[in-house]
Design a protein around this motif. Structure first.
Motif, PDB file in Angstrom:
ATOM      1  N   ALA A  48       1.102  -0.104  -6.287  1.00 33.18           N
ATOM      2  CA  ALA A  48       0.406   0.671  -5.262  1.00 33.18           C
ATOM      3  C   ALA A  48       0.717   2.156  -5.399  1.00 33.18           C
ATOM      4  O   ALA A  48      -0.174   3.007  -5.253  1.00 33.18           O
ATOM      5  CB  ALA A  48       0.796   0.167  -3.877  1.00 33.18           C
ATOM      6  N   GLY A 103      -3.524   3.795  -2.562  1.00 28.73           N
ATOM      7  CA  GLY A 103      -3.616   2.685  -3.502  1.00 28.73           C
ATOM      8  C   GLY A 103      -3.002   1.422  -2.943  1.00 28.73           C
ATOM      9  O   GLY A 103      -2.043   1.477  -2.165  1.00 28.73           O
ATOM     10  N   ASN A 122      -9.116  -0.605  -6.317  1.00 26.55           N
ATOM     11  CA  ASN A 122      -8.093  -0.608  -5.251  1.00 26.55           C
ATOM     12  C   ASN A 122      -7.390   0.732  -5.082  1.00 26.55           C
ATOM     13  O   ASN A 122      -6.213   0.789  -4.723  1.00 26.55           O
ATOM     14  CB  ASN A 122      -7.052  -1.700  -5.498  1.00 26.55           C
ATOM     15  N   MET A 123      -8.124   1.808  -5.332  1.00 27.10           N
ATOM     16  CA  MET A 123      -7.554   3.135  -5.138  1.00 27.10           C
ATOM     17  C   MET A 123      -8.662   4.125  -4.818  1.00 27.10           C
ATOM     18  O   MET A 123      -9.824   3.923  -5.169  1.00 27.10           O
ATOM     19  CB  MET A 123      -6.809   3.601  -6.403  1.00 27.10           C
ATOM     20  N   THR A 124      -8.296   5.168  -4.104  1.00 25.57           N
ATOM     21  CA  THR A 124      -9.251   6.244  -3.905  1.00 25.57           C
ATOM     22  C   THR A 124      -9.361   7.035  -5.201  1.00 25.57           C
ATOM     23  O   THR A 124      -8.378   7.205  -5.929  1.00 25.57           O
ATOM     24  CB  THR A 124      -8.795   7.178  -2.774  1.00 25.57           C
ATOM     25  N   GLN A 159     -13.992  -3.269  -2.367  1.00 26.08           N
ATOM     26  CA  GLN A 159     -13.734  -1.842  -2.470  1.00 26.08           C
ATOM     27  C   GLN A 159     -14.351  -1.066  -1.300  1.00 26.08           C
ATOM     28  O   GLN A 159     -13.786  -0.069  -0.836  1.00 26.08           O
ATOM     29  CB  GLN A 159     -14.264  -1.299  -3.800  1.00 26.08           C
ATOM     30  N   GLY A 201      -4.466  10.509  -1.881  1.00 22.37           N
ATOM     31  CA  GLY A 201      -4.441   9.333  -2.728  1.00 22.37           C
ATOM     32  C   GLY A 201      -3.982   8.121  -1.948  1.00 22.37           C
ATOM     33  O   GLY A 201      -2.981   8.185  -1.230  1.00 22.37           O
ATOM     34  N   ALA A 250     -14.012   5.170  -3.980  1.00 23.06           N
ATOM     35  CA  ALA A 250     -12.930   4.251  -4.356  1.00 23.06           C
ATOM     36  C   ALA A 250     -13.395   3.288  -5.433  1.00 23.06           C
ATOM     37  O   ALA A 250     -14.579   2.949  -5.518  1.00 23.06           O
ATOM     38  CB  ALA A 250     -12.458   3.465  -3.134  1.00 23.06           C
ATOM     39  N   LYS A 257      -1.212   3.734  -8.316  1.00 25.61           N
ATOM     40  CA  LYS A 257      -2.616   3.968  -7.970  1.00 25.61           C
ATOM     41  C   LYS A 257      -2.765   5.181  -7.049  1.00 25.61           C
ATOM     42  O   LYS A 257      -3.675   6.009  -7.220  1.00 25.61           O
ATOM     43  CB  LYS A 257      -3.214   2.715  -7.327  1.00 25.61           C
ATOM     44  N   ALA A 258      -1.866   5.296  -6.055  1.00 23.93           N
ATOM     45  CA  ALA A 258      -1.936   6.445  -5.152  1.00 23.93           C
ATOM     46  C   ALA A 258      -1.701   7.742  -5.911  1.00 23.93           C
ATOM     47  O   ALA A 258      -2.365   8.758  -5.658  1.00 23.93           O
ATOM     48  CB  ALA A 258      -0.907   6.291  -4.031  1.00 23.93           C
ATOM     49  N   ALA A 268      -4.676   8.609  -8.216  1.00 18.93           N
ATOM     50  CA  ALA A 268      -5.875   8.991  -7.465  1.00 18.93           C
ATOM     51  C   ALA A 268      -6.070  10.501  -7.467  1.00 18.93           C
ATOM     52  O   ALA A 268      -7.194  10.996  -7.521  1.00 18.93           O
ATOM     53  CB  ALA A 268      -5.768   8.475  -6.028  1.00 18.93           C
ATOM     54  N   ALA A 321       0.839  -1.208   0.000  1.00 16.64           N
ATOM     55  CA  ALA A 321       0.000   0.000   0.000  1.00 16.64           C
ATOM     56  C   ALA A 321       0.864   1.244   0.000  1.00 16.64           C
ATOM     57  O   ALA A 321       1.963   1.262   0.563  1.00 16.64           O
ATOM     58  CB  ALA A 321      -0.920   0.006   1.214  1.00 16.64           C
TER      59      ALA A 321
END
Length: 513
Positions: free
Chosen positions: A290, A282, A425-427, A403, A280, A422, A293-294, A297, A269
């Motif tokens: 991860a 992820g 798997n991410m905001t 989620q 963000g 979300a 994704k963060a 976001a 994460a």
């Protein structure tokens, strides 16, 4: 006056032999006890045993040795009081001009795994604090040293003028009372915990300074950074800074917020934080995914932010990090290749948390208010699928459920009123700190944009009416997780059913003010 006689009895013997040797060469007579006396004798420093001063043996395994009038009269006598002078002469007592004492290692003892209650109690010092307090009270005449860091300055003054200055004695006395207060505070915390006193009638805590800060929240405010004496590993106060300039007050608060969030996750994460709110979050198959994704976001807000990871930063992740401006990166570790890449950026702070980085531990959270403080347990409540109650006609799918639980872990750390969207798997949207919940929802939805379609929504507290559900439905949200408990819950349930949204209740609220 001049320093002619010193009493030295220390647990921490750092620099002791050199200090005592220097005193002896200046003609200071040294009195000592137990292990300190043995060490000084072996080192060739002339020393007098405490029993030779008191005329009484050390007894009860050393528990009683300095608790004697011959010691405390020498410490407490007011040197310019004729009656005190007469009594000292009549009883054949001598003054003690310098006290060098530090205490049994209580903190180190209780920090040991599986330490017994008996061992903890045995390491509560009685004679040491008593001597320190006597000497510190009488600092008009007596010099008292509790910290080896002060040996040099004390020696310099004695060499120069045969005694210390009153200003120095005042400073050292204040340090002594801070030291004994901290010592007693730690003991009281330990004993209170042993008997289950969670919120006692007097709440005492102690912290150790890590460093002075350049300034506080704003440049006109002063600040310093402290840690608990027994702070566990894997926290910000025990992190090793590998690179970059020193942390600021705001850096520390933001970094701590990021760390608390990333500790919610066991899978790889990454959390990005701005102003103590996640912008963000992820999770992925590895830390690189991860991070992507963060970042995706909220690519705008992450700029100048703080990033925390729960896995070692590797070379691919470091290359991505190097492409943007970040204030701090926290991680259990950094590979050599990652360090080589990131240390080329002059100002980025790299903090190594170590392999001991674990889930947040139970402890009290202290918040100051004018004239006092409020104390509460840290919010460590976890929610699993088994805790959820489906309240709508449609239950969430397996993917929606995954989620929802992800979003719930994040919303817990967003300032109230809090809404998190979300997916994948991410905001994709975070609404924080608004005066009404629908306002936070609008911010989160606007941030998410097209990504709101097919997302799930998490709320830190219940919906007081159905307007947030209506707004979520218009944005394309398919599932909602919230505590429930409003007298108008049915209004939100009906709205969710109207739009085919799955909604679950947790029966747990996560306000964060």
């Amino acid at each position: 006056m001049a320093i002619k006689r010193a009493l030295i009895s220390v647990s921490d013997k750092t620099g002791l032999v050199e200090f005592a040797s220097a005193l002896a060469k200046l003609g200071v007579e040294i009195i000592s006890t137990g292990g300190t006396k043995t060490l000084l004798e072996k080192s060739g420093v002339p020393v007098i045993g405490i029993s030779d001063v008191t005329g009484f043996p050390e007894i009860m395994d050393g528990r009683v040795k300095t608790l004697h009038p011959a010691v405390h009269s020498g410490l407490l006598a007011v040197r310019d009081n004729p009656e005190h002078q007469a009594q000292m002469k009549e009883l054949g007592l001598d003054y003690i001009d310098l006290v060098v004492v530090n205490l049994y290692p209580f903190a180190e003892t209780i920090a040991k795994p599986n330490v017994s209650y008996e061992d903890a109690i045995e390491n509560i010092d009685i004679g040491g604090p008593t001597m320190l307090r006597s000497a510190a009270k009488n600092h008009a005449f007596v010099t008292v040293v509790v910290d080896a860091a002060d040996y040099g300055a004390v020696l310099e003054e004695i060499r120069a003028q045969g005694d210390t200055t009153l200003d120095t004695r005042k400073r050292l006395a204040a340090k002594v009372f801070r030291h004994t207060a901290a010592y007693d505070s730690l003991i009281s915390q330990y004993l209170s915990a042993q008997v289950g006193e969670t919120f006692p009638e007097r709440y005492t805590v102690t912290y150790e300074k890590i460093q002075d800060l350049r300034y506080g929240e704003n440049p006109h405010q002063q600040a310093a950074f402290y840690r608990k004496p027994l702070a566990s590993a894997g926290n910000l106060t025990t992190a090793e800074q590998l690179h970059g300039k020193e942390l600021s007050y705001n850096n520390i608060n933001d970094a701590n917020a990021a760390l608390q969030i990333v500790k919610e996750f066991t899978e790889p994460a990454v959390v990005a934080v701005k102003h103590m709110n996640p912008c963000g979050v992820g999770i992925g198959a590895d830390i690189d995914e991860a991070f992507v994704k963060a970042y995706e976001a909220d690519p705008t807000s992450i700029f100048g932010g703080i990033v925390a990871a729960n896995r070692t930063i590797d070379e691919p992740t470091a290359r991505r990090i190097s492409e943007i401006f970040l204030e701090i990166v926290l991680a259990p570790d950094f590979t050599p290749a990652a360090l080589e890449i990131l240390t080329k950026k002059k100002n980025i702070r790299l903090l190594k948390l170590g392999s001991a980085m674990t889930a947040a531990q139970p402890e009290h959270v202290l918040t100051s208010v004018d004239g006092g403080m409020v104390v509460q347990d840290r919010d460590l409540r976890q929610i699993t699928e088994a805790d959820l109650k489906v309240v709508t006609e449609r239950a969430p799918t397996a993917e929606e459920l995954k989620q929802l639980l992800f979003a719930w872990k994040v919303v817990k750390h967003v300032k109230s009123n809090a809404i998190v969207l979300a997916r994948d798997n991410m905001t994709v949207g975070v609404g924080a700190g608004q005066m009404n919940r629908v306002g936070s929802a609008r911010i989160a939805i606007e941030q998410a944009g097209i990504k709101a379609q097919g997302s799930v929504l998490s709320s830190d507290a219940f919906f007081p009416m159905g307007d947030t559900v209506e707004l979520a439905a218009q944005a394309g949200v398919t599932a909602i997780i919230q505590p429930g408990g409003s007298i108008r819950d049915q209004e939100s349930i009906d709205a969710a059913n109207k739009y085919g949204i799955a909604m679950v209740f947790t029966n747990v609220r996560h306000f964060k003010h």
